[in-house]
Design a protein around this motif. Structure first.
Motif, mmCIF file in Angstrom:
data_model
loop_
_atom_site.group_PDB
_atom_site.id
_atom_site.type_symbol
_atom_site.label_atom_id
_atom_site.label_comp_id
_atom_site.label_asym_id
_atom_site.label_seq_id
_atom_site.Cartn_x
_atom_site.Cartn_y
_atom_site.Cartn_z
ATOM 1 N N ARG A 63 21.152 21.401 6.430
ATOM 2 C CA ARG A 63 21.012 22.862 6.527
ATOM 3 C C ARG A 63 21.138 23.532 5.166
ATOM 4 O O ARG A 63 21.944 23.116 4.331
ATOM 5 C CB ARG A 63 22.101 23.468 7.407
ATOM 6 C CG ARG A 63 22.210 23.140 8.882
ATOM 7 C CD ARG A 63 21.098 22.462 9.561
ATOM 8 N NE ARG A 63 21.359 22.350 10.992
ATOM 9 C CZ ARG A 63 21.469 21.193 11.638
ATOM 10 N NH1 ARG A 63 21.300 20.038 11.022
ATOM 11 N NH2 ARG A 63 21.711 21.186 12.944
ATOM 12 N N ILE A 64 20.384 24.591 5.003
ATOM 13 C CA ILE A 64 20.584 25.488 3.868
ATOM 14 C C ILE A 64 21.578 26.536 4.360
ATOM 15 O O ILE A 64 21.345 27.172 5.386
ATOM 16 C CB ILE A 64 19.261 26.164 3.458
ATOM 17 C CG1 ILE A 64 18.205 25.111 3.136
ATOM 18 C CG2 ILE A 64 19.483 27.086 2.258
ATOM 19 C CD1 ILE A 64 16.821 25.678 2.850
ATOM 20 N N ARG A 65 22.709 26.710 3.671
ATOM 21 C CA ARG A 65 23.732 27.601 4.183
ATOM 22 C C ARG A 65 23.658 29.013 3.615
ATOM 23 O O ARG A 65 24.039 29.985 4.272
ATOM 24 C CB ARG A 65 25.134 27.025 3.944
ATOM 25 C CG ARG A 65 25.437 25.717 4.684
ATOM 26 C CD ARG A 65 25.221 25.803 6.194
ATOM 27 N NE ARG A 65 25.935 26.890 6.816
ATOM 28 C CZ ARG A 65 27.148 26.815 7.366
ATOM 29 N NH1 ARG A 65 27.791 25.667 7.363
ATOM 30 N NH2 ARG A 65 27.706 27.871 7.919
ATOM 31 N N ARG B 18 17.541 24.472 17.845
ATOM 32 C CA ARG B 18 17.338 24.817 16.439
ATOM 33 C C ARG B 18 15.845 24.968 16.139
ATOM 34 O O ARG B 18 15.417 25.944 15.512
ATOM 35 C CB ARG B 18 17.930 23.713 15.562
ATOM 36 C CG ARG B 18 17.698 23.916 14.085
ATOM 37 C CD ARG B 18 18.023 22.657 13.291
ATOM 38 N NE ARG B 18 17.905 22.904 11.867
ATOM 39 C CZ ARG B 18 17.875 21.952 10.934
ATOM 40 N NH1 ARG B 18 17.969 20.689 11.286
ATOM 41 N NH2 ARG B 18 17.751 22.256 9.667
ATOM 42 N N GLU B 39 31.163 27.446 14.969
ATOM 43 C CA GLU B 39 31.030 27.000 13.584
ATOM 44 C C GLU B 39 29.779 26.148 13.388
ATOM 45 O O GLU B 39 29.082 26.264 12.383
ATOM 46 C CB GLU B 39 32.276 26.207 13.149
ATOM 47 C CG GLU B 39 33.410 27.075 12.662
ATOM 48 C CD GLU B 39 32.937 28.120 11.646
ATOM 49 O OE1 GLU B 39 32.354 27.715 10.626
ATOM 50 O OE2 GLU B 39 33.118 29.329 11.880
ATOM 51 N N GLU B 40 29.517 25.277 14.372
ATOM 52 C CA GLU B 40 28.328 24.425 14.283
ATOM 53 C C GLU B 40 27.053 25.256 14.437
ATOM 54 O O GLU B 40 26.056 25.014 13.757
ATOM 55 C CB GLU B 40 28.380 23.316 15.337
ATOM 56 C CG GLU B 40 29.480 22.289 15.100
ATOM 57 C CD GLU B 40 29.333 21.560 13.762
ATOM 58 O OE1 GLU B 40 28.195 21.250 13.353
ATOM 59 O OE2 GLU B 40 30.373 21.328 13.108
ATOM 60 N N ARG B 42 26.707 28.231 13.540
ATOM 61 C CA ARG B 42 26.538 29.027 12.313
ATOM 62 C C ARG B 42 25.709 28.266 11.274
ATOM 63 O O ARG B 42 24.967 28.852 10.507
ATOM 64 C CB ARG B 42 27.933 29.419 11.782
ATOM 65 C CG ARG B 42 27.966 30.056 10.475
ATOM 66 C CD ARG B 42 28.534 31.479 10.328
ATOM 67 N NE ARG B 42 28.487 32.417 11.423
ATOM 68 C CZ ARG B 42 27.488 33.292 11.625
ATOM 69 N NH1 ARG B 42 26.449 33.355 10.824
ATOM 70 N NH2 ARG B 42 27.533 34.115 12.631
ATOM 71 N N ARG B 43 25.829 26.932 11.274
ATOM 72 C CA ARG B 43 25.000 26.134 10.342
ATOM 73 C C ARG B 43 23.521 26.399 10.616
ATOM 74 O O ARG B 43 22.726 26.584 9.699
ATOM 75 C CB ARG B 43 25.264 24.635 10.532
ATOM 76 C CG ARG B 43 26.653 24.188 10.142
ATOM 77 C CD ARG B 43 26.889 22.736 10.558
ATOM 78 N NE ARG B 43 25.974 21.825 9.910
ATOM 79 C CZ ARG B 43 25.392 20.783 10.511
ATOM 80 N NH1 ARG B 43 25.624 20.511 11.792
ATOM 81 N NH2 ARG B 43 24.582 19.997 9.849
ATOM 82 N N ASN B 44 23.153 26.379 11.882
ATOM 83 C CA ASN B 44 21.749 26.631 12.217
ATOM 84 C C ASN B 44 21.363 28.074 11.930
ATOM 85 O O ASN B 44 20.261 28.357 11.465
ATOM 86 C CB ASN B 44 21.492 26.301 13.684
ATOM 87 C CG ASN B 44 21.486 24.809 13.932
ATOM 88 O OD1 ASN B 44 21.293 24.024 12.996
ATOM 89 N ND2 ASN B 44 21.711 24.411 15.168
ATOM 90 N N ASP B 46 22.589 30.152 9.642
ATOM 91 C CA ASP B 46 22.409 30.347 8.199
ATOM 92 C C ASP B 46 21.071 29.770 7.742
ATOM 93 O O ASP B 46 20.318 30.392 6.995
ATOM 94 C CB ASP B 46 23.529 29.638 7.416
ATOM 95 C CG ASP B 46 24.881 30.310 7.602
ATOM 96 O OD1 ASP B 46 24.915 31.436 8.122
ATOM 97 O OD2 ASP B 46 25.904 29.696 7.218
ATOM 98 N N ASP B 47 20.834 28.552 8.195
ATOM 99 C CA ASP B 47 19.628 27.835 7.776
ATOM 100 C C ASP B 47 18.362 28.605 8.174
ATOM 101 O O ASP B 47 17.445 28.791 7.370
ATOM 102 C CB ASP B 47 19.646 26.449 8.428
ATOM 103 C CG ASP B 47 18.496 25.568 7.981
ATOM 104 O OD1 ASP B 47 18.487 25.168 6.804
ATOM 105 O OD2 ASP B 47 17.593 25.296 8.798
#
Ligand SMILES: Cc1cc2nc3c(=O)[nH]c(=O)nc-3n(C[C@H](O)[C@H](O)[C@H](O)COP(=O)(O)OP(=O)(O)OC[C@H]3O[C@@H](n4cnc5c(N)ncnc54)[C@H](O)[C@@H]3O)c2cc1C
Ligand SMILES: NC(=O)c1ccc[n+]([C@@H]2O[C@H](COP(=O)([O-])OP(=O)(O)OC[C@H]3O[C@@H](n4cnc5c(N)ncnc54)[C@H](OP(=O)(O)O)[C@@H]3O)[C@@H](O)[C@H]2O)c1
Lengths: 444, 247
Positions: A63-65, B18, B39-40, B42-44, B46-47
């Motif tokens: 992932r790009i954060r 995703r 939290e998990e 949030r990774r997706n 953000d990406d």
């Protein structure tokens, strides 16, 4: 158990494979296994990314954060592919600070090998552009690392071949670019001295690299084409190719090598013919600047999927050394001499100038680096031992990301930071727990 | 026109989720990701936000906590235009045969939770007069098999629920779409040997969902068309033969 190998398909070793789906899943894996090393996209040629017992593949940490277009600062997970980063960032006008000769590598792999590009003489290694990273440690903890926080661990991890733990995330700075074009200039060098001179003369170019015809002998030993390039500006694109798009899409069509070629397909004559053709085609373009898309400029081989199969089932070795500037001329001459006399077929022989390096196991040092591919055979190993002696004598060393066979003595002679690296490994409990086939072979 | 449209993706940590959310964001949609592990998710989030420039928010939701559904929906920044539910759990059939708690969890995760949640959105969509509902079910629900009938039965229930809901909402012009992905290479199937022709990538499923829900007309989609004849053949085997097959 799965049989793993690097890009050279030599050597092959069995290993268990773990494939965590998230950075948070990594520390428990590390804490509960020994003989473990991380693996990105397996583009290291030899045995660096094969765990002694367990191999932790990071590809799902992709992932790009965060990205800040005002500064070019980007935070990514370590398993992100450079190819993916390029697809997303080039159209936004940003380029990675350093790229290797293939885009099918992960960010974690680029940090762990402190990858160098065609701009090392100007911009240093990839590690020089990493601001911070998070590292999963042997004891199951996670450390934030930068020059100012856990500085020793940070420095050792850059170029540390995965032997300090698993990089989970990294923050780095991308460089702004005006267009996706490269303004390239080709220089023909008739022999080795001319090639070294041309590389020195183009040292103010951002990117420069020489392609050497390894089979040229005698007075033309070291005959080369030097490619120097800059990211083209809008004005240059307007002048050289009016009406072209600033960010042309990269062509995705890929040729691929369907089957393992039989060993006789790559013989001295076929490679000589290839080199002759390549040299003439390049020489034709010499002199005036022209535009090329970033993709073929940086990643010419990526257009041919699975090209490592042309060397057949036995696999191949890449030999990459660096020799300090002071001894570069004579050392490179004896290296090329040995290679051209034995007539070992080599498609790729690349010569680059390097700026100063740092870091315990990081490869670059001020001087010149030569890289070439050789198919595996019984007779290749003694030749390479001979080359090692020349390199060691010149005060040089071999690149661990390409290595599959150097001796511990050659390695120790080249890497003066090794004792410090071993101390750090002991201090964080990595010795024996975080280990690859490479670290076991070389006693790291 | 699309600039103001919103997708709610339930199951924001899943690989198919995703890929689906990325397709919507690439088309300019705003995205809400609902997941039990924020939290998990949030990774997706953000990406997807960096890749597309779309706004992506994360919302906590466990589909087993049916009592929280109303407050979850009230808490969303806006009522979405499309809801896609990809929540599911393959589970362990053998364990479920004797472990009732596990069996119950499979039935609830694959049927009760997703169905009741989409049902709650349906009432709001009817009131508003617009909205599309997408449920990811499975070919495993087309016919029960000895190796996974707890999962399959729950998916069959979900498929029937979606069909009934579609039937009820159609006169109001609202769409309900059932997705049967076939085999997909995701974390759910990690380590399983899957036949390549029958196996889709998560990205393929994402594109198929977006196309079906936003540009197409189909009500029930199989992501890879080969699955339609395959399931027709499986469906046509007489029970007296089927029951003796090892499936
Ligand atoms: C065609 C080709 C051209 C190349 N050109 C260049 C070049 O120009 N310059 C150059 O410098 N290199 C070059 N390389 C080498 C390549 O860039 C490096 O081997 C790079 O490390 C490969 O990245 P990877 O993700 O495939 O890592 P892998 O090969 O999977 O691993 C390489 C090393 O990094 C470690 N590692 C990987 N991920 C992590 C992580 N998350 N945390 C900690 N350690 C990790 C592994 O343990 C291993 O030691 C080239 C390779 C190929 C095949
Ligand atoms: N992969 C296939 O071959 C395949 C085939 C046919 C159908 N499907 C269906 O496709 C859908 C997506 O699957 P996938 O392959 O992408 O697998 P996945 O990654 O395992 O996705 C399942 C998702 O459901 C979520 N979930 C489970 N229980 C939940 C709960 N109580 N509350 C909230 N979320 C919950 C999971 O969240 P956590 O991450 O927190 O666990 C995860 O996001 C599923 O409905 C599956 O049945 C998959």
């Amino acid at each position: 158990m799965t049989e793993l190998s690097g890009w050279g398909r030599y050597p092959r070793h069995p290993s268990d494979v773990l494939s965590p789906s998230s950075p948070s899943a990594v520390p428990p894996f590390i804490a509960s296994h020994t003989g473990l090393v991380s693996r990105g996209n397996g583009r290291a040629y030899g045995d660096a990314a094969i765990g002694e017992q367990v191999t932790l593949v990071t590809r799902r940490l992709d992932r790009i954060r965060a990205f800040d277009p005002a500064t070019g600062r980007i935070r990514v997970e370590a398993g992100l592919l450079l190819a993916d980063l390029l697809d997303v960032m080039v159209p936004k006008g940003f380029f990675p600070p350093v790229v290797p000769g293939t885009k099918f590598v992960t960010i974690g792999g680029m940090i762990a090998s402190d990858v160098h590009g065609k701009n090392h003489h100007r911009d240093g290694g990839f590690g020089d552009h990493v601001e911070s990273l998070t590292l999963a440690l042997p004891d199951g903890g996670v450390a934030a690392c930068s020059l100012t926080e856990n500085g020793d661990l940070f420095r050792a991890t850059i170029g540390g071949m995965g032997l300090t733990g698993t990089i989970l995330e990294a923050t780095l700075r991308l460089r702004p670019i005006e267009t996706g074009w490269m303004r390239q200039q080709t220089i023909v060098a008739s022999d080795l001295d001319a090639a070294l001179e041309a590389l020195r003369a183009t040292a103010d170019s951002t990117y420069s690299v020489a392609w050497i015809d390894c089979l040229a002998k005698g007075p033309s030993l070291g005959r080369s084409l030097i490619y120097a390039a800059e990211h083209a500006t809008h004005r240059e694109v307007d002048a050289l190719r009016p009406g072209a798009k600033a960010f042309p899409p990269s062509r995705s069509g890929r040729l691929s090598v369907p089957l393992d070629l039989p060993p006789f397909a790559l013989n001295r004559r076929s490679v000589a013919a290839f080199n002759e053709m390549y040299f003439r085609a390049g020489a034709l373009k010499a002199g005036y600047p022209f535009l090329v898309h970033w993709n073929p400029y940086f990643f010419p081989l990526d257009g041919i999927g699975d090209w490592n199969r042309i060397y057949g089932r036995r696999g191949f070795l890449q030999y990459q050394c660096v020799v300090p500037t002071a001894h570069a001329g004579p050392a490179l001459r004896s290296l090329l001499d040995r290679i051209s006399h034995r007539g070992f077929a080599s498609f790729l022989a690349v010569l680059k100038q390097m700026g100063p390096g740092h870091g315990d196991l990081s490869f670059p040092m001020e001087g010149f680096t030569l890289a070439l591919d050789l198919p595996v055979s019984e007779s290749v190993f003694p030749l390479l031992d001979e080359l090692d002696r020349i390199v060691v004598e010149a005060g040089g060393r071999l690149y661990l990301a390409k290595d599959a066979r150097q001796s511990p003595a050659t390695f120790e002679a080249g890497y003066s930071g090794l004792p410090r690296f071993r101390d750090l490994r002991r201090a964080i409990g990595a010795t024996g727990r975080i280990s690859s086939r490479l670290s076991a072979r070389l006693g790291i | 026109m699309n600039a103001s449209r919103t997708l709610l993706l339930i199951g924001g940590t899943s690989d198919i989720g995703r890929a689906t959310a990325l397709c919507y964001a690439q088309a300019g949609w705003r995205v809400q990701l609902a997941a039990r592990r924020e939290e998990e998710a949030r990774r997706n989030a953000d990406d997807i936000a960096v890749r597309t420039g779309s706004e992506v928010t994360v919302h906590r939701l466990d589909v087993l906590e049916t009592g929280q559904f109303e407050s979850f929906i009230e808490g969303l920044p806006q009522l979405p235009d499309t809801v896609v539910c990809v929540v599911g759990e393959l589970g362990d059939q053998q364990r479920g045969q004797t472990d009732l708690a596990h069996a119950t969890q499979l039935l609830r995760t694959n049927f009760e939770g997703p169905a009741l949640l989409l049902g709650s959105f349906a009432e709001r969509f009817l009131e508003r007069g617009s909205g599309t509902l997408v449920g990811v079910s499975s070919v495993a629900g087309d016919r029960g098999r000895g190796s996974n009938y707890l999962y399959g039965a729950a998916k069959a229930g979900f498929t029937a629920f979606l069909s009934g809901l579609r039937n009820r909402l159609a006169p109001a012009g609202l769409r309900v779409i059932t997705v049967k992905p076939g085999f997909v290479r995701t974390q759910m199937t990690a380590g399983l040997k899957l036949p390549p022709v029958l196996t889709a990538q998560a990205e393929e499923v994402g594109r198929a969902i977006f196309a079906a829900a936003e540009t197409g007309k189909s009500d029930v989609i199989y992501v890879r068309p080969v699955w339609r004849p395959v399931m027709m053949i499986i469906g046509s085997i007489p029970e007296r033969i089927f029951k003796r097959l090892r499936l």
